[in-house]
Design an enzyme around this catalytic site. Structure first.
Site, PDB file in Angstrom:
ATOM      1  N   CYS A 106      15.295  25.733  -8.627  1.00 55.41           N
ATOM      2  CA  CYS A 106      16.484  25.271  -7.889  1.00 55.41           C
ATOM      3  C   CYS A 106      17.622  25.097  -8.894  1.00 55.41           C
ATOM      4  O   CYS A 106      17.582  25.685  -9.981  1.00 55.41           O
ATOM      5  CB  CYS A 106      16.187  23.998  -7.089  1.00 55.41           C
ATOM      6  SG  CYS A 106      15.749  22.554  -8.073  1.00 55.41           S
ATOM      7  N   ASN A 124      16.571  21.080 -10.866  1.00 50.19           N
ATOM      8  CA  ASN A 124      15.156  20.834 -11.150  1.00 50.19           C
ATOM      9  C   ASN A 124      14.829  19.334 -11.149  1.00 50.19           C
ATOM     10  O   ASN A 124      14.003  18.855 -11.923  1.00 50.19           O
ATOM     11  CB  ASN A 124      14.725  21.486 -12.483  1.00 50.19           C
ATOM     12  CG  ASN A 124      13.228  21.513 -12.740  1.00 50.19           C
ATOM     13  OD1 ASN A 124      12.776  21.414 -13.880  1.00 50.19           O
ATOM     14  ND2 ASN A 124      12.425  21.642 -11.716  1.00 50.19           N
ATOM     15  N   CYS A 172      15.224  17.756  -7.669  1.00 45.53           N
ATOM     16  CA  CYS A 172      14.990  17.477  -6.233  1.00 45.53           C
ATOM     17  C   CYS A 172      14.042  18.514  -5.617  1.00 45.53           C
ATOM     18  O   CYS A 172      12.851  18.252  -5.441  1.00 45.53           O
ATOM     19  CB  CYS A 172      16.302  17.430  -5.457  1.00 45.53           C
ATOM     20  SG  CYS A 172      17.462  16.170  -6.039  1.00 45.53           S
ATOM     21  N   ARG A 173      14.576  19.701  -5.281  1.00 45.51           N
ATOM     22  CA  ARG A 173      13.794  20.635  -4.474  1.00 45.51           C
ATOM     23  C   ARG A 173      12.646  21.304  -5.213  1.00 45.51           C
ATOM     24  O   ARG A 173      11.516  21.358  -4.703  1.00 45.51           O
ATOM     25  CB  ARG A 173      14.726  21.707  -3.885  1.00 45.51           C
ATOM     26  CG  ARG A 173      15.716  21.150  -2.913  1.00 45.51           C
ATOM     27  CD  ARG A 173      16.845  22.112  -2.653  1.00 45.51           C
ATOM     28  NE  ARG A 173      17.670  22.293  -3.847  1.00 45.51           N
ATOM     29  CZ  ARG A 173      18.654  23.173  -3.954  1.00 45.51           C
ATOM     30  NH1 ARG A 173      18.905  23.992  -2.951  1.00 45.51           N
ATOM     31  NH2 ARG A 173      19.361  23.252  -5.057  1.00 45.51           N
ATOM     32  N   SER A 174      12.915  21.864  -6.411  1.00 44.62           N
ATOM     33  CA  SER A 174      11.830  22.618  -7.068  1.00 44.62           C
ATOM     34  C   SER A 174      10.688  21.715  -7.561  1.00 44.62           C
ATOM     35  O   SER A 174       9.531  22.118  -7.448  1.00 44.62           O
ATOM     36  CB  SER A 174      12.355  23.553  -8.158  1.00 44.62           C
ATOM     37  OG  SER A 174      13.006  22.873  -9.190  1.00 44.62           O
ATOM     38  N   ASP A 188      19.990  21.589  -0.299  1.00 41.95           N
ATOM     39  CA  ASP A 188      20.105  20.651  -1.410  1.00 41.95           C
ATOM     40  C   ASP A 188      20.298  19.221  -0.869  1.00 41.95           C
ATOM     41  O   ASP A 188      21.293  18.958  -0.190  1.00 41.95           O
ATOM     42  CB  ASP A 188      21.322  21.075  -2.251  1.00 41.95           C
ATOM     43  CG  ASP A 188      21.481  20.243  -3.501  1.00 41.95           C
ATOM     44  OD1 ASP A 188      20.756  19.250  -3.655  1.00 41.95           O
ATOM     45  OD2 ASP A 188      22.343  20.598  -4.321  1.00 41.95           O
TER      46      ASP A 188
HETATM   47  P1  4NP Z   1      18.152  20.287  -6.997  1.00 38.94           P
HETATM   48  O1  4NP Z   1      19.325  19.278  -6.566  1.00 38.94           O
HETATM   49  O2  4NP Z   1      18.832  21.582  -7.362  1.00 38.94           O
HETATM   50  O3  4NP Z   1      17.335  20.405  -5.755  1.00 38.94           O
HETATM   51  O4  4NP Z   1      17.423  19.636  -8.140  1.00 38.94           O
HETATM   52  C1  4NP Z   1      20.422  18.995  -7.387  1.00 38.94           C
HETATM   53  C2  4NP Z   1      20.284  18.093  -8.387  1.00 38.94           C
HETATM   54  C3  4NP Z   1      21.383  17.794  -9.198  1.00 38.94           C
HETATM   55  C4  4NP Z   1      22.593  18.403  -8.950  1.00 38.94           C
HETATM   56  C5  4NP Z   1      22.720  19.321  -7.912  1.00 38.94           C
HETATM   57  C6  4NP Z   1      21.618  19.623  -7.135  1.00 38.94           C
HETATM   58  N1  4NP Z   1      23.722  18.086  -9.748  1.00 38.94           N
HETATM   59  O5  4NP Z   1      24.819  18.603  -9.458  1.00 38.94           O
HETATM   60  O6  4NP Z   1      23.599  17.319 -10.703  1.00 38.94           O
END
Ligand code: 4NP
Length: 153
Positions: A7, A10, A12-14, A124
């Site tokens: 993702c 790294n 939240c989703r992955s 997200d």
């Molecule tokens: P992820 O979510 O891609 O599912 O881990 C996010 C985590 C952090 C951010 C964006 C999406 N960020 O902008 O910091």
């Protein structure tokens, strides 16, 4: 079989997908067949544990997430058999790093493996509520089942 969930951050989703798939593989006694990891395209959160909301909803399902965020490495693209991305932005970023068609064919949107009809992305939840994190958890658990079936296990 080497499986990499990807993702943006790294956190939240992955890592949720990694935890859900790892848990399913364990339940099915298939651990010896798989190597499973996750990473992000950004590196914004290098070395961090998953978001507290991600960890909380996973723990409610008995899944403890201890993964530390890391950025996607070029060698991952060669080393892993499946590159499972969460959304269109991840897909574009990963495919832009690859020249060879055979390697491009390793990229799949993870939500294509969902059981019902619906979007092919895992949205997200970072700027959302705990409910959004619950939805992500439900979706990655569902997609894990579909992906394992796709692999013929
Ligand atoms: P992820 O979510 O891609 O599912 O881990 C996010 C985590 C952090 C951010 C964006 C999406 N960020 O902008 O910091």
């Amino acid at each position: 079989m080497k499986v990499l969930f990807i993702c943006l951050g790294n956190i939240c989703r992955s890592p949720a997908a990694e935890g859900a798939f790892r848990n399913l593989v364990k339940i099915k006694n298939l651990e010896s067949k798989f190597e499973i990891d996750s990473c992000g395209t950004s590196g914004y959160h290098d070395g961090e544990l998953p978001d507290p909301r991600t960890r909380k909803v996973a723990l409610k399902r008995g899944i403890e997430l201890t993964h530390r965020s890391r950025k996607l490495k070029h060698s991952d693209l060669y080393e892993y058999d499946y590159l499972l991305v969460m959304d269109d932005q991840n897909f574009k970023e990963v495919i832009s790093l690859i020249k060879e068609e055979s390697i491009k064919n390793k990229i799949f949107k993870f939500a294509k493996f969902r059981s019902g009809s619906g979007s092919d992305i895992v949205p997200d939840p970072y700027y959302g509520t705990e409910k959004d994190f619950e939805s992500v958890q439900n979706l990655v658990e569902d997609c894990s089942i579909g992906f394992l079936k796709f692999l013929g296990e």
